[in-house]
Scaffold this active site. Structure first.
Site: not given
Length: 298
Positions: A45, A118, A155
């Site tokens: 990431e 995300k 994540c």
């Protein structure tokens, strides 16, 4: 039954705060993974620089760039086409007045297959992402690449079973999670490493799909509004098999290129025969659409 073999790779390295150096490192490791036979290669990431979210600083918004024409994505498109590999590319996206923690999925011919933003944005000491990132508006997505249908979370997404299940319901055959996680600045005794691994192993096992997680290593110090903040990233990038078993894993200090091969056709029929998708009861899961379990107050 004719097999469909796909080799996946997870990369792990320490980032500097020099974009050109980090992108060159990523390219070097992508090439190394390709030499090991990898078809789909995951980079960690926000690999272009330090994990800047330790601080709330206006000047760090300068690190964001628009999706279209993004120089790192363009470079990875050229690399993917040259090597014939698929590369999910993590980047800090600027979209007019919005900002996202995003991944562009590059196919093996260099085609940009689209964008995932995300969905779950954390906010805590050392991981102050809500200052920088809007909640993603793409929904959970699946990308049809040359080698497999893949789902990519980012994540904090990896802690949510709903993310994994939503992607596999849409046909994802492999799950990928680029990550930046390590020590907790507010609590030196807190080590989430094994918890982090077990949760994702559970996603693989619950959905009967392989899972690839790529995390960074190294110590990064950021000057914040309250002084210096420091995180030691614990690496431990890994590849899990369809029952959650660890196939390959890295340590907490060394650069790594992990590879594993799976027969996706065989796994497809294993998912069918196991029955977890046959026996789902979505009409009973409406409580998942609430924040508080559907409680009402009179």
């Amino acid at each position: 039954m004719e097999g469909r073999l796909v080799t996946v790779a997870a990369l792990q390295f320490a980032c500097s705060d020099d974009v050109s150096l980090n992108v060159a490192t990523a390219e070097r490791l992508v090439r190394a993974a390709h030499k090991k036979g990898a078809n789909i290669i995951l980079i960690q990431e926000l690999f272009e620089g330090y994990y800047f979210c330790q601080a709330q600083r206006e000047d760090f918004f300068q690190r964001a760039k628009p999706y279209k024409g993004h120089p790192t994505i363009v470079r990875m498109q050229k690399l993917a086409k040259e090597l014939g590999v698929v590369i999910p590319v993590s980047f800090f996206e600027e979209a007019n007045n919005a900002h996202y923690n995003s991944v562009a999925v590059v196919d093996a011919d260099g085609t940009d297959l689209g964008l995932y933003r995300k969905s779950h944005i954390p906010d805590g000491p050392g991981y102050e992402e809500k200052f920088y990132f809007n909640p993603g508006d793409t929904g959970f997505k699946v990308f049809q690449t040359k080698f497999a249908k893949i789902g990519v979370g980012i994540c904090w997404d990896q802690w949510f079973p709903e993310t994994a299940r939503a992607m596999v319901l849409q046909g994802a055959e492999i799950l990928f999670y680029p990550t930046a996680i390590g020590s907790e600045p507010q609590d030196e005794g807190l080590d989430s490493r094994e918890h982090w691994k077990r949760v994702m192993q559970g996603h693989a096992g619950a959905n009967l799909v392989p899972l690839v997680a790529s995390n960074r290593i190294g110590k990064e110090t950021i000057e914040t509004e309250h002084g210096k903040s420091e995180i030691t990233f614990y690496g431990n990038s890994f590849i899990a098999g369809p029952t959650g078993e660890i196939i390959a894993t890295a340590d907490d200090k060394e650069e790594a290129v992990l590879v594993a091969q799976f027969d996706l056709e065989k796994l497809k029929y294993k998912r069918c025969s196991w029955g977890v998708f046959r026996d789902r009861r979505p009409e009973l899961y409406k409580v998942l659409l609430t924040l508080d379990g559907g409680n009402t107050y009179s």
